[in-house]
Write a protein that holds these residues in place. Structure first.
Motif, PDB file in Angstrom:
ATOM      1  N   LYS A   5       0.834  -1.205   0.000  1.00 47.60           N
ATOM      2  CA  LYS A   5       0.000   0.000   0.000  1.00 47.60           C
ATOM      3  C   LYS A   5       0.859   1.242   0.000  1.00 47.60           C
ATOM      4  O   LYS A   5       0.587   2.209  -0.688  1.00 47.60           O
ATOM      5  CB  LYS A   5      -0.900   0.010   1.241  1.00 47.60           C
ATOM      6  CG  LYS A   5      -2.254  -0.613   1.009  1.00 47.60           C
ATOM      7  CD  LYS A   5      -3.121  -0.326   2.216  1.00 47.60           C
ATOM      8  CE  LYS A   5      -4.162  -1.407   2.403  1.00 47.60           C
ATOM      9  NZ  LYS A   5      -4.554  -1.499   3.812  1.00 47.60           N
ATOM     10  N   SER A   8       2.247   1.850  -3.322  1.00 52.03           N
ATOM     11  CA  SER A   8       1.318   2.361  -4.315  1.00 52.03           C
ATOM     12  C   SER A   8       0.886   3.781  -3.980  1.00 52.03           C
ATOM     13  O   SER A   8       0.556   4.553  -4.857  1.00 52.03           O
ATOM     14  CB  SER A   8       0.102   1.434  -4.416  1.00 52.03           C
ATOM     15  OG  SER A   8      -0.512   1.346  -3.167  1.00 52.03           O
ATOM     16  N   SER A   9       0.935   4.123  -2.672  1.00 51.30           N
ATOM     17  CA  SER A   9       0.544   5.485  -2.346  1.00 51.30           C
ATOM     18  C   SER A   9       1.629   6.462  -2.768  1.00 51.30           C
ATOM     19  O   SER A   9       1.372   7.621  -3.035  1.00 51.30           O
ATOM     20  CB  SER A   9       0.290   5.618  -0.847  1.00 51.30           C
ATOM     21  OG  SER A   9       1.514   5.557  -0.166  1.00 51.30           O
ATOM     22  N   CYS A  14       0.011   7.577 -10.760  1.00 51.24           N
ATOM     23  CA  CYS A  14      -1.303   6.993 -10.612  1.00 51.24           C
ATOM     24  C   CYS A  14      -2.320   7.821 -11.367  1.00 51.24           C
ATOM     25  O   CYS A  14      -2.292   9.031 -11.300  1.00 51.24           O
ATOM     26  CB  CYS A  14      -1.706   6.980  -9.159  1.00 51.24           C
ATOM     27  SG  CYS A  14      -0.327   6.941  -8.065  1.00 51.24           S
ATOM     28  N   GLU A  19      -9.390   8.069  -7.356  1.00 53.32           N
ATOM     29  CA  GLU A  19      -8.270   7.836  -6.448  1.00 53.32           C
ATOM     30  C   GLU A  19      -8.808   7.270  -5.150  1.00 53.32           C
ATOM     31  O   GLU A  19      -9.674   7.866  -4.531  1.00 53.32           O
ATOM     32  CB  GLU A  19      -7.597   9.171  -6.164  1.00 53.32           C
ATOM     33  CG  GLU A  19      -6.303   9.072  -5.444  1.00 53.32           C
ATOM     34  CD  GLU A  19      -5.203   8.621  -6.353  1.00 53.32           C
ATOM     35  OE1 GLU A  19      -4.355   7.885  -5.863  1.00 53.32           O
ATOM     36  OE2 GLU A  19      -5.218   9.001  -7.537  1.00 53.32           O
ATOM     37  N   HIS A  22      -7.844   6.312   0.814  1.00 54.22           N
ATOM     38  CA  HIS A  22      -6.791   5.989   1.768  1.00 54.22           C
ATOM     39  C   HIS A  22      -5.413   6.275   1.196  1.00 54.22           C
ATOM     40  O   HIS A  22      -4.500   6.660   1.882  1.00 54.22           O
ATOM     41  CB  HIS A  22      -6.896   4.535   2.228  1.00 54.22           C
ATOM     42  CG  HIS A  22      -6.505   3.540   1.186  1.00 54.22           C
ATOM     43  ND1 HIS A  22      -7.407   2.926   0.373  1.00 54.22           N
ATOM     44  CD2 HIS A  22      -5.282   3.095   0.808  1.00 54.22           C
ATOM     45  CE1 HIS A  22      -6.766   2.111  -0.454  1.00 54.22           C
ATOM     46  NE2 HIS A  22      -5.489   2.196  -0.215  1.00 54.22           N
ATOM     47  N   ARG A  23      -5.298   6.115  -0.102  1.00 50.73           N
ATOM     48  CA  ARG A  23      -4.004   6.365  -0.718  1.00 50.73           C
ATOM     49  C   ARG A  23      -3.657   7.852  -0.642  1.00 50.73           C
ATOM     50  O   ARG A  23      -2.537   8.255  -0.350  1.00 50.73           O
ATOM     51  CB  ARG A  23      -4.048   5.905  -2.168  1.00 50.73           C
ATOM     52  CG  ARG A  23      -2.708   6.031  -2.862  1.00 50.73           C
ATOM     53  CD  ARG A  23      -2.763   5.532  -4.262  1.00 50.73           C
ATOM     54  NE  ARG A  23      -3.047   4.104  -4.329  1.00 50.73           N
ATOM     55  CZ  ARG A  23      -3.339   3.472  -5.459  1.00 50.73           C
ATOM     56  NH1 ARG A  23      -3.405   4.150  -6.598  1.00 50.73           N
ATOM     57  NH2 ARG A  23      -3.580   2.188  -5.469  1.00 50.73           N
ATOM     58  N   GLU A  24      -4.704   8.637  -0.883  1.00 46.13           N
ATOM     59  CA  GLU A  24      -4.525  10.080  -0.812  1.00 46.13           C
ATOM     60  C   GLU A  24      -4.072  10.490   0.584  1.00 46.13           C
ATOM     61  O   GLU A  24      -3.156  11.273   0.766  1.00 46.13           O
ATOM     62  CB  GLU A  24      -5.874  10.721  -1.101  1.00 46.13           C
ATOM     63  CG  GLU A  24      -5.808  11.987  -1.896  1.00 46.13           C
ATOM     64  CD  GLU A  24      -7.212  12.389  -2.257  1.00 46.13           C
ATOM     65  OE1 GLU A  24      -7.732  13.282  -1.584  1.00 46.13           O
ATOM     66  OE2 GLU A  24      -7.794  11.775  -3.177  1.00 46.13           O
ATOM     67  N   THR A  26      -2.643   8.654   2.803  1.00 47.81           N
ATOM     68  CA  THR A  26      -1.292   8.189   3.112  1.00 47.81           C
ATOM     69  C   THR A  26      -0.256   9.146   2.575  1.00 47.81           C
ATOM     70  O   THR A  26       0.675   9.519   3.279  1.00 47.81           O
ATOM     71  CB  THR A  26      -1.039   6.818   2.476  1.00 47.81           C
ATOM     72  OG1 THR A  26      -2.138   5.994   2.778  1.00 47.81           O
ATOM     73  CG2 THR A  26       0.237   6.211   2.993  1.00 47.81           C
ATOM     74  N   SER A  27      -0.440   9.542   1.301  1.00 51.52           N
ATOM     75  CA  SER A  27       0.614  10.382   0.758  1.00 51.52           C
ATOM     76  C   SER A  27       0.624  11.751   1.412  1.00 51.52           C
ATOM     77  O   SER A  27       1.694  12.311   1.653  1.00 51.52           O
ATOM     78  CB  SER A  27       0.520  10.493  -0.762  1.00 51.52           C
ATOM     79  OG  SER A  27      -0.786  10.783  -1.133  1.00 51.52           O
ATOM     80  N   SER A 334       3.513  12.819  -5.151  1.00 51.07           N
ATOM     81  CA  SER A 334       2.210  12.184  -5.201  1.00 51.07           C
ATOM     82  C   SER A 334       1.109  13.165  -4.819  1.00 51.07           C
ATOM     83  O   SER A 334       0.047  13.214  -5.440  1.00 51.07           O
ATOM     84  CB  SER A 334       2.228  10.973  -4.260  1.00 51.07           C
ATOM     85  OG  SER A 334       0.942  10.569  -3.973  1.00 51.07           O
TER      86      SER A 334
END
Ligand SMILES: *[C@@H]1O[C@H](CO)[C@@H](O)[C@H](O)[C@H]1NC(C)=O
Length: 999
Positions: A5, A8-9, A14, A19, A22-24, A26-27, A334
């Motif tokens: 994860k 990928s974050s 990407c 989006e 959670h990825r957002e 995280t970054s 990111s």
């Protein structure tokens, strides 16, 4: 968070629609964490010492990471959505341009473009970016080199710059477009929307952020150190220009990066692989600078060693820093691919300045600058207003670009609000570091010194008979006294020494040597004397007489002659042995803490036995000392470090590995390290002289003393070499002995009718110092800017920054820290501090530079002229200051600052016998103001009035004089030396564990 994860974050290419939230998160959290960690990491990093090396590595690693991650991502994506990525990214870059939606580069507006022109443009952007990054590295290099001349920080205005750009270039071209109206908005939103449509709103809000952030930074910035930024040298005006240039370059770099990002993200079918381009743009400058380095290496063999072989401690620092920066950059990229240029920079700058303000030694300036409660209120509201304005603008931007795939905020809003909240909390309730004292700290310190001195005196001379002395010895040092202790006792008492019991200095100096066998000590002594390169003078004691070793450099003959002169008083009682005396002023031996601690422990364990000792040294000791060969040996365990920095390799190694001196490199010499001074200070004043000698909590001393910066003669060893030295900084393992300098009256207190020592009240109420630039050698590296003597002269004559001084308040005359301009300081306080004899010990540009700054030097004045002045500054030279004893004996008050300590350390009490000054010299004016008094009437009522504390000053002068004539007489030197050599005689005796005097 599992690695997948996280990866990928951080992934940068990407696709931005759909989006995952959670990825957002995280970054953005990653970015925030990076922004929190980075400033403190950079502040103490060894990597900054080589800015170009470090930039190359950071750029290369970041570039490679970006490209690598992008590859991984692309590979994965090809498997799932094969259609998304075309093989040739660059060619189709114009796709999104033709759609003309919210483009940033508006110069050509929304028109149609041929594929070729857009490709050319991308190439152009790429080349400019590479150029900007290359230049940025050199600008960084210049700023770091002249960091003492940096002025404030221009960074808070970065978002403003970008907003102006955005306004001038981008929005102008949007005029034609109709913003999406929110027809069904509530009235509140409507007001916001209308406000935000105002053309100047973004510019205005970022300007407000810049202003209040820089206000905030200047209110919480560390004080300036006394490190010399000479206004006569180009760096004084050039460095701020470089700082500005750096700001513009950063703005340019950000614009270009966002430009590239826009190309890829705005269009749904984009095949522009922005991150790969950015990765290459980072890699290329690294390659270019490496090539430059290679050329310099080739052309300039002198620099080759320095360029090619960095120190281990640097590499470790570089590793940490690179890791932190690259992870932050990946997260930032990111986040950046989802946010707009201005808001991104706004968030980053707001976070950085907010954190800087939060973590600073808060309050010392807020009060000093006279921030009243009203101003605090204004300050707090500005933060709020800026925040609200920002929200307004963001909201409108969101409305506007709803159709675009980018949403606007990169950093979570709650984070910003919590920073703002914490700031406000600190403004309202923060405890200042330098609070306004209710009474003058020096009053407290003088009172404390009184009882400290009494305590010391009591324990130093408690025993009244020989048997007492033996008992106290056994109790203090857990051993029997050495042989001939009774003779020493008679020697001491017949010369009315009041110090009988406290010889802790001898004990501490010798303790580590107990871990070496007597044979090993003798062998090492031989090694030192047999090699003239060691810069040591050998003295042989044989059958009660002395002989000086043959291979002795003639220039230092007087020193060893003086030593034998002292020893002759008691040599008949010494056993046969050889001694190695250090001929250099600088100390020689530092054993790393990790090695030394076990040795000390082992040595303590071998100590006492309840057994009574066998009196008398071994017979036939002389065969144990090998003959000094005719042909000098060439092996040596000493390393030559003259003209080099010695702090981290030698000065600090005696500190625990976890101490600040071992871990931190405070390269920003402009800032006064208040946290380094705090442990041994009370406000501006040195409160613990003993503790102030320890370098372990003072990493900034690396740049503040000649012996750490660039000593004249330095041959150091990490092994316990039995070397007798006249003085040493704390943490060195040389064995201290009383210097012959004072014993032989090389400098003497001798007032005459021509140069009398008048009563204190008739002395001139002035701070006085004369001396040469002999603390270290400045061979062209600019090392003089940190040396104590030069800093002292600069501070009293040429300083340009405002000075913080504890002065009386206008009406109440209560003490209060106040900032004054140098002109006002000169009007209030008198000093006569000058270099004499021109500029010595320099090379390259450092000679003319110092002449420019200090002039050619004042005419030499007679040493006895000192007594005309009340306050005499005493500072180290290449080693200890030889003048201190005469100063003490005089009727004037010595102001002593020193890294080096001598044999009598502990006998004098600071604030009772002399006035101590911190090596940073930041409290010099405050100290002088206390004793000399001030009359603020001279400078339009900003300062009140204090009478001179002549009584207190005279007390210190008189106490110092009396005490020096009690415990620092020539007799006391003999007594100390005698005892030291008896101990040494036992330590080098094969039967040392049995030996001992007993009654
Ligand atoms: C000064 O520092 C030393 C060494 O850390 C310590 O032992 C001593 O108690 C301190 N003295 C005072 C008065 O705080």
């Amino acid at each position: 968070m599992d690695a997948q994860k996280l990866l990928s974050s951080m992934c940068v290419s990407c696709p931005t629609h759909h989006e995952p939230v959670h990825r957002e998160l995280t970054s953005s959290s990653g970015l925030v964490a990076g922004l929190v960690i980075l400033p403190s990491l950079v502040r103490t990093s060894f990597a900054i010492d080589r800015p170009i090396h470090s930039s190359i590595v950071v750029l290369a690693v970041c570039g490679a990471c970006i490209i690598g991650l992008d590859r991984t991502r692309a590979l994965k994506d090809t498997k799932s959505h094969r259609h998304r990525y075309g093989p040739i990214p660059l060619e189709d870059a114009n796709d999104r341009l033709t759609s003309g939606n919210g483009s940033i580069h508006g110069e050509e507006g929304v028109g149609k473009q041929s594929p070729l022109s857009s490709l050319r443009r991308l190439r152009l952007v790429f080349l400019i970016l590479v150029g900007a990054l290359c230049t940025r590295v050199e600008v960084l290099h210049q700023v770091v080199r002249g960091v003492q001349c940096t002025r404030g920080s221009y960074y808070p205005f970065l978002p403003f710059l970008l907003a102006v750009y955005d306004f001038a270039i981008v929005r102008r071209h949007r005029q034609g477009q109709k913003p999406d109206e929110e027809q069904d908005a509530t009235s509140f939103q409507a007001i916001f929307a209308r406000l935000s449509r105002h053309r100047y709103m973004l510019v205005f809000s970022t300007l407000l952020l810049g202003l209040c952030s820089s206000l905030e930074l200047s209110a919480t910035a560390p004080l300036s150190s006394t490190y010399v930024c000479a206004s006569t040298l180009p760096a004084f005006s050039l460095v701020p220009v470089y700082q500005l240039l750096g700001l513009f370059l950063d703005a340019l770099i950000l614009i270009l990066v966002f430009h590239i990002l826009d190309l890829s993200s705005d269009s749904q079918q984009s095949n522009v692989n922005a991150h790969r381009i950015i990765g290459w743009a980072l890699l290329l400058p690294a390659v270019i600078w490496t090539a430059v380095g290679a050329v310099i290496c080739f052309a300039n063999p002198d620099d080759r060693r320095w360029i090619l072989y960095p120190e281990r401690i640097y590499l470790w620092g570089l590793f940490n820093l690179t890791l932190a920066i690259c992870v932050t950059v990946l997260f930032a990229l990111s986040v950046a691919s989802r946010s707009r240029l201005v808001s991104f920079s706004f968030l980053v700058i707001f976070t950085l300045t907010g954190l800087a303000a939060l973590t600073s030694d808060w309050g010392q300036h807020v009060q000093v600058l006279g921030f009243s409660d009203k101003l605090k209120f204004v300050f707090v509201t500005t933060v709020f207003v800026a925040g609200i304005l920002y929200a307004v603008v963001e909201m409108s931007a969101e409305n506007r670009s709803r159709s675009s795939t980018r949403n606007t905020s990169g950093v979570p809003g709650w984070f910003l609000y919590s920073i703002a909240g914490l700031l406000i909390f600190r403004v309202l309730f923060g405890k200042p570091y330098l609070g306004q004292p209710s009474s003058h700290p020096i009053d407290i310190l003088i009172g404390r010194a009184h009882s400290q001195h009494d305590l010391w005196k009591k324990q130093a001379s408690s025993s009244k008979s020989l048997s007492d002395a033996v008992a106290v010895y056994r109790q203090r040092y857990h051993r029997n006294p050495p042989p001939h202790f009774d003779i020493w006792y008679d020697y001491a008492t017949s010369r009315s020494s009041i110090v009988i019991d406290d010889y802790d200095n001898i004990h501490n100096d010798l303790l580590p040597y107990w871990s070496l066998s007597p044979a090993e000590i003798r062998q090492r002594t031989w090694e030192i004397i047999a090699n003239p390169w060691s810069d040591a003078g050998g003295v042989h004691v044989r059958a009660g007489s002395l002989e000086i070793s043959a291979n002795m450099p003639g220039t230092h003959r007087w020193m060893v002659d003086g030593v034998t002169h002292i020893m002759e008083n008691f040599v008949e009682w010494l056993p046969d042995m050889d001694l190695a005396f250090n001929l250099n002023d600088e100390a020689r031996v530092t054993v790393p803490f990790e090695v030394l601690e076990p040795l000390k422990e082992a040595s303590s364990r071998t100590a006492l036995s309840e057994k009574l000792g066998v009196a008398g040294f071994s017979q036939e000791r002389s065969p144990g000392w090998a003959l000094i060969p005719e042909q000098p040996i060439t092996d040596s365990r000493f390393q030559q470090r003259s003209f080099q920095r010695t702090f981290h390799e030698f000065g600090a190694v005696g500190c625990p590995p976890s101490s600040r001196a071992r871990k931190e490199r405070l390269w920003n010499v402009k800032d006064l390290c208040t946290t380094c001074a705090a442990p041994h200070s009370l406000g501006h004043f040195l409160s613990n002289w003993t503790l102030s000698a320890s370098v372990c909590h003072q990493p900034d001393l690396a740049d503040l003393h000649g012996v750490n910066l660039s000593p004249a003669a330095y041959k150091g060893s990490h092994e316990l070499m039995p070397m007798f030295s006249q003085s040493k900084p704390a943490g060195y393992n040389d064995i201290l002995y009383p210097s012959a300098w004072n014993y032989m009256d090389k400098v003497k207190y001798a007032p005459s009718p021509e140069f009398p020592d008048p009563p204190f009240s008739e002395k001139e109420n002035t701070l006085f110092w004369r001396g040469a630039t002999s603390e270290g050698v400045s061979p062209g590296s600019g090392a003089w800017k940190g040396m104590t003597r030069q800093r002292l002269v600069h501070l009293t004559n040429n300083v340009t920054t405002p000075q913080l001084i504890l002065l009386p308040q206008p009406r109440t005359n209560k003490p209060s820290y106040t900032l004054l301009t140098p002109t006002n300081v000169a009007a209030l306080l008198n000093s006569s501090v000058h270099l004499v004899d021109g500029i010595a010990r320099c090379g390259g540009r450092d000679c003319p530079d110092q002449v420019k700054e200090f002039g050619g030097g004042a005419p030499r004045s007679d040493f006895q002229h000192h007594w005309h002045y009340r306050y005499l500054v005493d500072a180290d030279g290449a080693g200890f200051s030889g003048r201190f004893l005469p100063f003490l004996q005089s009727g004037s008050v010595p102001f002593k600052t020193a890294l080096f300590r001598e044999w009598y350390e502990g006998r004098l009490t600071a604030w009772r016998h002399f006035v101590p000054l911190d090596l940073r010299l930041h409290g010099l004016w405050s100290t002088l103001a206390y004793f000399a008094g001030v009359d603020g009437g001279i400078i339009e009522g900003r300062v009140g009035k204090w009478e001179a504390k002549a009584k207190e000053a005279e007390d210190i002068a008189e106490n110092g004089r009396k005490w020096a004539n009690t415990v620092l007489r020539k007799e006391d030197m003999e007594i100390y030396f005698f005892r030291l050599l008896l101990e040494w005689g036992r330590l080098t005796d094969d039967r040392r564990d049995e030996l001992g005097f007993s009654v």
